[in-house]
Design an enzyme around this catalytic site. Structure first.
Site, PDB file in Angstrom:
ATOM      1  N   ASN A  75       8.334  11.690  -7.200  1.00  0.00           N
ATOM      2  CA  ASN A  75       7.957  13.086  -7.239  1.00  0.00           C
ATOM      3  C   ASN A  75       8.569  13.954  -5.886  1.00  0.00           C
ATOM      4  O   ASN A  75       8.037  15.231  -5.601  1.00  0.00           O
ATOM      5  CB  ASN A  75       6.288  13.269  -7.105  1.00  0.00           C
ATOM      6  N   THR A  78       7.970  12.274  -0.547  1.00  0.00           N
ATOM      7  CA  THR A  78       8.612  11.702   0.790  1.00  0.00           C
ATOM      8  C   THR A  78       9.995  11.556   0.517  1.00  0.00           C
ATOM      9  O   THR A  78      10.835  11.168   1.525  1.00  0.00           O
ATOM     10  CB  THR A  78       7.743  10.677   1.305  1.00  0.00           C
ATOM     11  N   ASP A  99       4.994  12.453 -10.790  1.00  0.00           N
ATOM     12  CA  ASP A  99       4.054  11.546  -9.867  1.00  0.00           C
ATOM     13  C   ASP A  99       3.782  10.246 -10.600  1.00  0.00           C
ATOM     14  O   ASP A  99       3.470  10.060 -11.947  1.00  0.00           O
ATOM     15  CB  ASP A  99       2.904  12.412  -9.706  1.00  0.00           C
ATOM     16  N   LEU A 115       7.704   1.068  -5.609  1.00  0.00           N
ATOM     17  CA  LEU A 115       7.848   1.312  -4.458  1.00  0.00           C
ATOM     18  C   LEU A 115       7.132   2.572  -3.875  1.00  0.00           C
ATOM     19  O   LEU A 115       7.166   2.955  -2.811  1.00  0.00           O
ATOM     20  CB  LEU A 115       9.223   1.292  -3.957  1.00  0.00           C
ATOM     21  N   SER A 117       5.321   5.454  -2.598  1.00  0.00           N
ATOM     22  CA  SER A 117       4.555   5.180  -1.446  1.00  0.00           C
ATOM     23  C   SER A 117       4.648   6.388  -0.412  1.00  0.00           C
ATOM     24  O   SER A 117       5.684   6.899  -0.370  1.00  0.00           O
ATOM     25  CB  SER A 117       4.499   3.779  -0.828  1.00  0.00           C
ATOM     26  N   TYR A 187      -3.359   3.378   3.794  1.00  0.00           N
ATOM     27  CA  TYR A 187      -2.197   2.624   3.484  1.00  0.00           C
ATOM     28  C   TYR A 187      -2.473   1.117   3.520  1.00  0.00           C
ATOM     29  O   TYR A 187      -2.078   0.667   2.313  1.00  0.00           O
ATOM     30  CB  TYR A 187      -1.250   2.921   4.578  1.00  0.00           C
ATOM     31  N   TYR A 201      -3.967  -8.037 -13.305  1.00  0.00           N
ATOM     32  CA  TYR A 201      -3.227  -7.998 -14.397  1.00  0.00           C
ATOM     33  C   TYR A 201      -2.585  -9.458 -14.746  1.00  0.00           C
ATOM     34  O   TYR A 201      -2.218  -9.638 -15.947  1.00  0.00           O
ATOM     35  CB  TYR A 201      -1.932  -7.113 -14.101  1.00  0.00           C
ATOM     36  N   GLN A 204      -5.425 -11.861 -15.915  1.00  0.00           N
ATOM     37  CA  GLN A 204      -6.144 -11.217 -17.261  1.00  0.00           C
ATOM     38  C   GLN A 204      -5.052 -11.212 -18.322  1.00  0.00           C
ATOM     39  O   GLN A 204      -5.455 -11.465 -19.547  1.00  0.00           O
ATOM     40  CB  GLN A 204      -6.706 -10.093 -17.148  1.00  0.00           C
ATOM     41  N   ARG A 230      10.558   7.162  11.314  1.00  0.00           N
ATOM     42  CA  ARG A 230      10.070   5.895  11.576  1.00  0.00           C
ATOM     43  C   ARG A 230      10.833   5.522  12.665  1.00  0.00           C
ATOM     44  O   ARG A 230      11.684   5.953  13.451  1.00  0.00           O
ATOM     45  CB  ARG A 230      10.598   4.821  10.590  1.00  0.00           C
TER      46      ARG A 230
HETATM   47  N1  UDP Z   1       6.966   4.326  17.621  1.00  0.00           N
HETATM   48  C1  UDP Z   1       7.002   4.953  19.102  1.00  0.00           C
HETATM   49  N2  UDP Z   1       7.491   6.184  19.091  1.00  0.00           N
HETATM   50  C2  UDP Z   1       7.924   6.947  17.869  1.00  0.00           C
HETATM   51  C3  UDP Z   1       7.511   5.988  16.870  1.00  0.00           C
HETATM   52  C4  UDP Z   1       6.844   5.147  16.614  1.00  0.00           C
HETATM   53  O1  UDP Z   1       6.800   4.202  20.054  1.00  0.00           O
HETATM   54  O2  UDP Z   1       8.407   7.941  18.036  1.00  0.00           O
HETATM   55  C5  UDP Z   1       6.078   3.011  17.636  1.00  0.00           C
HETATM   56  C6  UDP Z   1       4.831   3.007  17.060  1.00  0.00           C
HETATM   57  O3  UDP Z   1       3.989   2.963  17.951  1.00  0.00           O
HETATM   58  C7  UDP Z   1       4.738   1.784  16.317  1.00  0.00           C
HETATM   59  C8  UDP Z   1       6.231   1.471  16.340  1.00  0.00           C
HETATM   60  O4  UDP Z   1       6.960   2.306  17.092  1.00  0.00           O
HETATM   61  O5  UDP Z   1       4.151   0.810  17.261  1.00  0.00           O
HETATM   62  C9  UDP Z   1       6.792   1.257  14.835  1.00  0.00           C
HETATM   63  O6  UDP Z   1       6.394   2.347  14.302  1.00  0.00           O
HETATM   64  P1  UDP Z   1       6.584   3.127  12.736  1.00  0.00           P
HETATM   65  O7  UDP Z   1       6.284   4.475  12.588  1.00  0.00           O
HETATM   66  O8  UDP Z   1       8.087   2.893  12.366  1.00  0.00           O
HETATM   67  O9  UDP Z   1       5.895   2.187  11.818  1.00  0.00           O
HETATM   68  P2  UDP Z   1       4.686   0.978  11.639  1.00  0.00           P
HETATM   69  O10 UDP Z   1       5.453  -0.538  12.058  1.00  0.00           O
HETATM   70  O11 UDP Z   1       3.933   1.446  12.801  1.00  0.00           O
HETATM   71  O12 UDP Z   1       4.175   1.178  10.424  1.00  0.00           O
END
Ligand code: UDP
Length: 356
Positions: A75, A78, A99, A115, A117, A187, A201, A204, A230
């Protein structure tokens, strides 16, 4: 009709460079293809939900190169269309903007990769309802579609299914420590419910489900900007722009990072097994890195003048994440090999080659 859907169908030529014009991605796709047996995927109809996202688009690219017929469902909440733009005129590839929760078609497929999400913590906390439902209603829809086709299912679960674990390295048998009302629950609990539904699934209806608990993955196409960013992609972008690198807390929290080629190879090896003695598998690297060191490493590789800025640790952040990979090594006869330095260098070069 959606204008993004296959305007000029043509046959896929087998040339992975087709339209990608990206050396790093092409080399990485070659490495993935070499690590797996193509016969499990050749001629197969495959639906990939979240196919325009980071891992979804890599799976689409790999499987198109192995002569699968792909329906890519997304969709674009993200996921980004640019990730699969080069495939839109390939005859064996079909993009459907829809979606996963309300997708009503039941195409004939042999495999479903689910995938779809919202994986970025800052983003999913802004959209907790959509996030929880992609794992609940979305997983139900994908399992129901698979059941109608007697198709094999890959469910992209997450290391977050363990919540804030207390056992390291964390084996698949660990039940997890999750607060159902915590900041990350949409999440974490979502992924856990998705797993439970997969098992239901299977129990069953005898559906063949493979649950992958994916630990942090990174590489080209991982989103870097704003709420979607990320840690690795965000730090790389900050380093390349000379912006402050934003470390949350004191940066002592750890993650284990798997380069995209290793994550996708393991996922496809798992799905390629004729029969699997295991329903659930950790997929990740057994190397632990703290975030402060990561910031320094990226700064050094990028030869950047950026400063490291420490910001408050977000509520619900996890302090450690490290998979027990023994089951993965035993089941797949394989282990991830790409070192963090190499992966960071490849990712950084890819980001550098993008338009500013
Ligand atoms: N993190 C950070 N600075 C940022 C983004 C993330 O220090 O700008 C840290 C965040 O606090 C976490 C780790 O990096 O402990 C991984 O973050 P991410 O968002 O990649 O995903 P997560 O593993 O937490 O799902």
């Amino acid at each position: 009709m959606n204008t993004l859907e296959n305007p000029r169908p043509r046959r896929y030529s087998g040339d992975l460079a087709l339209g990608l014009k990206d050396q790093i991605i092409n080399q990485d796709l070659d490495a993935i293809r070499k690590s797996i047996d193509p016969s499990a995927f050749q001629g197969k109809g495959v639906l990939v939900s979240g196919g325009s996202g980071f891992l979804g688009s890599w799976i689409c690219d790999t499987l198109i190169g192995l002569d699968s017929r792909i329906i890519c469902l997304d969709n674009l909440s993200t996921g980004v269309f640019e990730n699969i733009d080069h495939l839109k005129t390939v005859k064996s590839f079909k993009f459907e903007r829809a979606d996963v929760c309300t997708y009503s078609k039941n195409p004939k497929v042999d495999m479903v990769f689910h995938l779809a999400s919202r994986p970025a913590p800052e983003d999913y906390q802004k959209h907790p309802v959509e996030t929880a439902l992609a794992s609940a209603t979305g997983t139900d829809r994908m399992l129901d579609l698979a059941r109608k086709n007697d198709a094999r299912v890959f469910y992209a679960s997450s290391s977050e299914a363990y919540g804030d674990p207390e056992v390291f390295p964390t084996p698949e048998s660990y039940e997890g420590k999750v607060d159902p009302l915590g900041p990350r629950s949409c999440y974490e609990e979502g992924k856990r419910f998705g797993e439970a539904l997969c098992k239901a699934y299977h129990d069953q209806y005898g559906l063949d489900v493979r649950i992958a608990r994916l630990f942090n993955s990174y590489g080209p196409r991982l989103r870097a900007e704003g709420l979607y960013g990320r840690v690795i992609s965000r730090f790389i972008l900050q380093a390349l722009r000379g912006d402050d690198i934003t470390v949350f807390g004191d940066g002592s929290q750890t993650r284990s990072f798997s380069y995209v080629t290793d994550t996708v190879s393991a996922s496809l090896l798992f799905m390629g097994l004729d029969r699997s003695s295991e329903m659930v598998l950790n997929i990740g690297m057994k190397e632990e890195n703290n975030i402060r060191d990561l910031a320094e490493r990226i700064k050094a590789i990028a030869v950047s003048d950026s400063s490291v800025r420490f910001l408050p640790l977000p509520a619900g952040d996890h302090m450690r994440r490290l998979p027990d990979t023994a089951r993965m090594e035993r089941l797949l006869g394989w282990s991830p090999s790409l070192r963090l330095e190499t992966g960071l260098d490849r990712t950084l070069r890819w980001f550098r080659s993008q338009k500013p």
